[in-house]
Motif scaffolding. Sequence first.
Motif, mmCIF file in Angstrom:
data_model
loop_
_atom_site.group_PDB
_atom_site.id
_atom_site.type_symbol
_atom_site.label_atom_id
_atom_site.label_comp_id
_atom_site.label_asym_id
_atom_site.label_seq_id
_atom_site.Cartn_x
_atom_site.Cartn_y
_atom_site.Cartn_z
ATOM 1 N N GLY A 104 0.845 -1.228 -0.073
ATOM 2 C CA GLY A 104 0.105 -0.059 0.002
ATOM 3 C C GLY A 104 0.835 1.283 0.147
ATOM 4 O O GLY A 104 1.981 1.339 0.535
ATOM 5 N N ASP A 105 0.337 2.327 -0.568
ATOM 6 C CA ASP A 105 1.010 3.579 -0.717
ATOM 7 C C ASP A 105 1.317 4.519 0.600
ATOM 8 O O ASP A 105 2.485 4.747 0.871
ATOM 9 N N GLU A 106 0.307 4.386 1.499
ATOM 10 C CA GLU A 106 0.428 5.140 2.800
ATOM 11 C C GLU A 106 1.589 4.522 3.899
ATOM 12 O O GLU A 106 2.411 5.012 4.330
ATOM 13 N N ALA A 233 -0.071 18.842 -12.441
ATOM 14 C CA ALA A 233 -0.157 18.398 -11.207
ATOM 15 C C ALA A 233 -1.366 17.130 -11.483
ATOM 16 O O ALA A 233 -2.309 17.326 -12.102
ATOM 17 N N PHE A 234 -1.082 16.197 -10.773
ATOM 18 C CA PHE A 234 -1.874 14.931 -10.841
ATOM 19 C C PHE A 234 -1.744 14.600 -9.182
ATOM 20 O O PHE A 234 -0.656 14.644 -8.631
ATOM 21 N N ALA A 235 -2.868 13.922 -8.698
ATOM 22 C CA ALA A 235 -3.170 13.534 -7.320
ATOM 23 C C ALA A 235 -4.235 12.534 -7.493
ATOM 24 O O ALA A 235 -5.493 12.606 -7.951
ATOM 25 N N GLY A 236 -3.744 11.327 -6.664
ATOM 26 C CA GLY A 236 -4.858 10.266 -6.436
ATOM 27 C C GLY A 236 -4.932 10.161 -4.968
ATOM 28 O O GLY A 236 -4.644 9.163 -4.383
ATOM 29 N N ASP A 291 1.318 9.798 -3.877
ATOM 30 C CA ASP A 291 1.506 9.566 -5.242
ATOM 31 C C ASP A 291 2.641 8.943 -5.806
ATOM 32 O O ASP A 291 2.887 7.956 -6.559
ATOM 33 N N ALA A 292 3.781 9.617 -5.282
ATOM 34 C CA ALA A 292 5.162 9.658 -5.730
ATOM 35 C C ALA A 292 5.885 8.105 -5.540
ATOM 36 O O ALA A 292 6.206 7.715 -6.260
ATOM 37 N N GLY A 302 11.541 12.223 -13.183
ATOM 38 C CA GLY A 302 10.806 13.314 -14.019
ATOM 39 C C GLY A 302 9.561 14.213 -13.369
ATOM 40 O O GLY A 302 9.015 14.811 -14.017
ATOM 41 N N VAL A 303 9.495 13.682 -12.071
ATOM 42 C CA VAL A 303 8.273 14.016 -11.412
ATOM 43 C C VAL A 303 8.738 14.982 -10.032
ATOM 44 O O VAL A 303 9.329 13.944 -9.347
#
Length: 338
Positions: A104-106, A233-236, A291-292, A302-303
């Motif tokens: 999981g990301d968190e 910008a992008f965010a999930g 997200d990263a 690149g982000v």
Amino acid sequence: MRPPSFWANPPDRPGWKARLLAPLAAVWAVAAARRIARGTGYRAGVPVICVGNINVGGTGKTPTVISLLERLGAGTHVVARGYGGKEKGPLRVDDRRHGADDVGDEPLLISAFAPTWVARDRAAAVRAAEAAGARAIVMDDGLQNPSVAKDLKIVVADAATGFGNGRVMPAGPLREPVAAGLARADLVLSIGDRDAQERFRQMWGDAISVPHAKGSLEVLPTGMDWKGLRVLAFAGIGRPEKFFATLRSVGAELVQAEALDDHQPLGDALIARLERDARSLSAQLVTTEKDAVRLPSSSRLGVLTMPVRLAMDDASVLDAALAGLQVAPPTESKGVSS
């Protein structure tokens, strides 16, 4: 999937869709109450602090967990469910071996700050953390999970959205009724700017009978000059618009904003499209810390990432709650260990 717009209606005007879904919401509320009432759960030998919420979706739990780790110091471990991860656990997260698909990301993000455990069985994860020498345990989510007894229960709320229309899913954004959730809380932490905090107080202040702490999310100084930078910008995350507003607040020129679903996988096709769009707009790709960690390794250079941290309006309210816990002194050097 983005939450329905009527979830954000004021409680006195929930809308016809909320009223139509009220019978299903009642079933959900009864099921949640029965699940929560299943005993007190495993009692750990060290203090357990639960950072939870009543709402579905993001309220600021992850920055709150990180703030608690900074306050509690070395020897504090984190236990999480590992949303979206395939590992059943209990497993200590290792960013050298695990990716967001595993744990999981968190948890992957939080593991940079403290030892972090993921498990479908939260009690098993708490036992594993104890066995590894934890002097205190912070649970990321789990307010409605009865498998572990909690010594301090913090309900985190987004001050701007509050508790939405005050209805339980699917009629509203809540996991359980406000009254039931706050009755089990030891402290409420609302996160937002001054105007949002005032709206939250007016709308929900009478429902809060426990200490109420307030804070806001501030951009972590990294030396990056955002002013005038053209960004895509992008965010999930739970509320991507909060991230976009933060970029604007530091002077970035937001030429395109991509609101993704919470925890949405960042596949090659999506990233390739975002990279093409950024090139065509002469813009820099920017995303959140959460997200990263889901980015393919080939795309990370690149982000840019904009990290935020929780800043307390008055830290004494939170610190007083922590002072009431019997947390053993750190045996390691002060600070957050990894």
